[in-house]
Write an enzyme that holds these catalytic residues in place. Structure first.
Site, PDB file in Angstrom:
ATOM      1  N   PHE A  65      -3.788   1.869   5.447  1.00 21.93           N
ATOM      2  CA  PHE A  65      -2.525   1.252   5.060  1.00 21.93           C
ATOM      3  C   PHE A  65      -2.707  -0.264   4.971  1.00 21.93           C
ATOM      4  O   PHE A  65      -3.291  -0.889   5.863  1.00 21.93           O
ATOM      5  CB  PHE A  65      -1.414   1.588   6.053  1.00 21.93           C
ATOM      6  CG  PHE A  65      -0.047   1.316   5.496  1.00 21.93           C
ATOM      7  CD1 PHE A  65       0.547   2.222   4.627  1.00 21.93           C
ATOM      8  CD2 PHE A  65       0.628   0.156   5.808  1.00 21.93           C
ATOM      9  CE1 PHE A  65       1.804   1.968   4.083  1.00 21.93           C
ATOM     10  CE2 PHE A  65       1.887  -0.109   5.276  1.00 21.93           C
ATOM     11  CZ  PHE A  65       2.470   0.809   4.412  1.00 21.93           C
ATOM     12  N   VAL A  66      -2.221  -0.843   3.865  1.00 20.15           N
ATOM     13  CA  VAL A  66      -2.384  -2.279   3.651  1.00 20.15           C
ATOM     14  C   VAL A  66      -1.035  -2.932   3.354  1.00 20.15           C
ATOM     15  O   VAL A  66      -0.115  -2.258   2.862  1.00 20.15           O
ATOM     16  CB  VAL A  66      -3.373  -2.566   2.496  1.00 20.15           C
ATOM     17  CG1 VAL A  66      -4.794  -2.165   2.869  1.00 20.15           C
ATOM     18  CG2 VAL A  66      -2.952  -1.863   1.202  1.00 20.15           C
ATOM     19  N   ARG A 116       5.628  -8.556   2.495  1.00 22.52           N
ATOM     20  CA  ARG A 116       5.343  -8.604   1.055  1.00 22.52           C
ATOM     21  C   ARG A 116       4.822  -9.971   0.618  1.00 22.52           C
ATOM     22  O   ARG A 116       4.042 -10.083  -0.309  1.00 22.52           O
ATOM     23  CB  ARG A 116       6.612  -8.311   0.246  1.00 22.52           C
ATOM     24  CG  ARG A 116       7.049  -6.870   0.270  1.00 22.52           C
ATOM     25  CD  ARG A 116       8.113  -6.633  -0.805  1.00 22.52           C
ATOM     26  NE  ARG A 116       8.921  -5.468  -0.507  1.00 22.52           N
ATOM     27  CZ  ARG A 116       8.572  -4.212  -0.774  1.00 22.52           C
ATOM     28  NH1 ARG A 116       7.415  -3.979  -1.346  1.00 22.52           N
ATOM     29  NH2 ARG A 116       9.354  -3.210  -0.478  1.00 22.52           N
ATOM     30  N   ASP A 123       4.319  -3.606   1.417  1.00 16.44           N
ATOM     31  CA  ASP A 123       5.140  -3.870   2.601  1.00 16.44           C
ATOM     32  C   ASP A 123       5.004  -2.797   3.671  1.00 16.44           C
ATOM     33  O   ASP A 123       4.554  -1.684   3.419  1.00 16.44           O
ATOM     34  CB  ASP A 123       6.616  -3.888   2.196  1.00 16.44           C
ATOM     35  CG  ASP A 123       7.117  -2.478   1.875  1.00 16.44           C
ATOM     36  OD1 ASP A 123       6.479  -1.803   1.046  1.00 16.44           O
ATOM     37  OD2 ASP A 123       8.118  -2.044   2.478  1.00 16.44           O
ATOM     38  N   ASP A 177       1.568  -1.230  -7.685  1.00 16.74           N
ATOM     39  CA  ASP A 177       0.731  -1.938  -6.709  1.00 16.74           C
ATOM     40  C   ASP A 177      -0.446  -1.089  -6.252  1.00 16.74           C
ATOM     41  O   ASP A 177      -1.565  -1.566  -6.142  1.00 16.74           O
ATOM     42  CB  ASP A 177       1.581  -2.389  -5.499  1.00 16.74           C
ATOM     43  CG  ASP A 177       2.413  -1.265  -4.886  1.00 16.74           C
ATOM     44  OD1 ASP A 177       2.410  -0.134  -5.417  1.00 16.74           O
ATOM     45  OD2 ASP A 177       3.090  -1.522  -3.869  1.00 16.74           O
ATOM     46  N   ASP A 198      -1.920   6.117  -4.455  1.00 19.23           N
ATOM     47  CA  ASP A 198      -2.219   6.761  -3.167  1.00 19.23           C
ATOM     48  C   ASP A 198      -2.278   8.280  -3.404  1.00 19.23           C
ATOM     49  O   ASP A 198      -3.304   8.793  -3.851  1.00 19.23           O
ATOM     50  CB  ASP A 198      -1.131   6.341  -2.177  1.00 19.23           C
ATOM     51  CG  ASP A 198      -1.429   6.752  -0.751  1.00 19.23           C
ATOM     52  OD1 ASP A 198      -2.401   7.490  -0.533  1.00 19.23           O
ATOM     53  OD2 ASP A 198      -0.689   6.359   0.164  1.00 19.23           O
ATOM     54  N   GLY A 241       7.017  -3.049  -4.978  1.00 13.99           N
ATOM     55  CA  GLY A 241       5.612  -3.306  -4.660  1.00 13.99           C
ATOM     56  C   GLY A 241       4.833  -4.104  -5.680  1.00 13.99           C
ATOM     57  O   GLY A 241       3.949  -4.884  -5.321  1.00 13.99           O
TER      58      GLY A 241
HETATM   59  P1  XMP Z   1       1.868   7.603  -4.119  1.00 11.58           P
HETATM   60  O1  XMP Z   1       1.528   8.352  -2.869  1.00 11.58           O
HETATM   61  O2  XMP Z   1       3.069   8.166  -4.800  1.00 11.58           O
HETATM   62  O3  XMP Z   1       2.253   6.210  -3.537  1.00 11.58           O
HETATM   63  O4  XMP Z   1       0.662   7.430  -5.020  1.00 11.58           O
HETATM   64  C1  XMP Z   1       2.557   5.130  -4.295  1.00 11.58           C
HETATM   65  C2  XMP Z   1       3.497   4.221  -3.551  1.00 11.58           C
HETATM   66  O5  XMP Z   1       3.353   4.358  -2.123  1.00 11.58           O
HETATM   67  C3  XMP Z   1       3.379   3.112  -1.497  1.00 11.58           C
HETATM   68  N1  XMP Z   1       2.106   2.938  -0.737  1.00 11.58           N
HETATM   69  C4  XMP Z   1       1.800   1.915   0.048  1.00 11.58           C
HETATM   70  N2  XMP Z   1       2.501   0.816   0.369  1.00 11.58           N
HETATM   71  N3  XMP Z   1       0.724   0.046   1.706  1.00 11.58           N
HETATM   72  C5  XMP Z   1       1.951  -0.113   1.191  1.00 11.58           C
HETATM   73  O6  XMP Z   1       2.575  -1.113   1.475  1.00 11.58           O
HETATM   74  C6  XMP Z   1      -0.050   1.132   1.449  1.00 11.58           C
HETATM   75  O7  XMP Z   1      -1.179   1.234   1.945  1.00 11.58           O
HETATM   76  C7  XMP Z   1       0.529   2.117   0.574  1.00 11.58           C
HETATM   77  N4  XMP Z   1       0.087   3.300   0.098  1.00 11.58           N
HETATM   78  C8  XMP Z   1       1.077   3.765  -0.705  1.00 11.58           C
HETATM   79  C9  XMP Z   1       3.547   2.097  -2.599  1.00 11.58           C
HETATM   80  O8  XMP Z   1       4.899   1.765  -2.664  1.00 11.58           O
HETATM   81  C10 XMP Z   1       3.156   2.798  -3.864  1.00 11.58           C
HETATM   82  O9  XMP Z   1       3.860   2.359  -4.982  1.00 11.58           O
END
Ligand code: XMP
Length: 187
Positions: A155-156, A168, A162, A103, A106, A48
């Site tokens: 979600f983005v 990506r 991705d 990236d 979340d 990411g």
């Molecule tokens: P956590 O939940 O562990 O998540 O904080 C971190 C990883 O989750 C992926 N992630 C996303 N990927 N769009 C994406 O493409 C999103 O909106 C999104 N939200 C979480 C990402 O890989 C990040 O490193």
């Protein structure tokens, strides 16, 4: 009758390419000023943070160290709550200043676990920089020192982010609705 084309899962542009580049420049200046006189290694989480890492690193001092680690917790548009790949992440971080780069923040599970792993490997100080910070309730508490943009709980995709390995390469960051997605799932 011709079948109706399925609607594109790509939604509106949240962050245009120029805004991302401007903000990455600002982050690079702030990070460089903070670490002046202290040798720094950036640990970037792939895939990411791929584009974010490259754009940031090109604007930082040439002696900045870099390591790339591959971990993942997401499938489709939802976190699976389990971090895969951390057992493969090694290195000599004893006494080193580490900037952990991702990236998006979340639930916080990824960065929380990776920061703890870096401390276990001996890092003197671990700071976190994320391009995007989702405004939502975290599963665990993570406080990035630098954030590119705060965004809503949506979600983005794009600029490294991705959906099952797709999108990506978009230069901007766009909203994404999985219900209209036709991209095949990848491992
Ligand atoms: P956590 O939940 O562990 O998540 O904080 C971190 C990883 O989750 C992926 N992630 C996303 N990927 N769009 C994406 O493409 C999103 O909106 C999104 N939200 C979480 C990402 O890989 C990040 O490193």
């Amino acid at each position: 009758m011709k079948p109706k084309p399925s609607p594109s899962p790509l939604g509106k542009t949240l962050l245009p390419a120029a805004a991302i580049q401007k903000r990455v420049g600002e982050l690079a200046r702030a990070i460089t000023a903070h670490y002046r006189g202290k040798p720094l290694v950036v640990v970037a989480l792939l895939n990411g943070s791929l584009f974010f890492l490259v754009d940031l690193l090109r604007r930082m001092p040439p002696e900045t160290g870099v390591e790339c680690w591959r971990v993942s917790s997401y499938e489709g548009t939802a976190s699976q709550g389990i971090l895969r790949g951390l057992d493969q992440c090694r290195g000599d971080f004893k006494g080193r200043h580490v900037l952990l780069l991702d990236d998006i923040l979340d639930t916080g599970l990824t960065l929380h676990a990776v920061a703890a792993h870096l401390r276990k490997l001996g890092a003197e100080k671990v700071e976190i920089c994320v391009l995007l910070n989702k405004r939502r309730k975290r599963t665990v508490n993570v406080k990035p020192k630098w954030t590119g943009f705060g965004i809503g709980d949506e979600f983005v995709v794009g600029y490294g982010l991705d959906y099952n390995g797709h999108y990506r390469g978009l230069k901007s960051i766009r909203l994404f609705k999985a219900s209209g997605a036709s991209a095949p799932a990848t491992a």
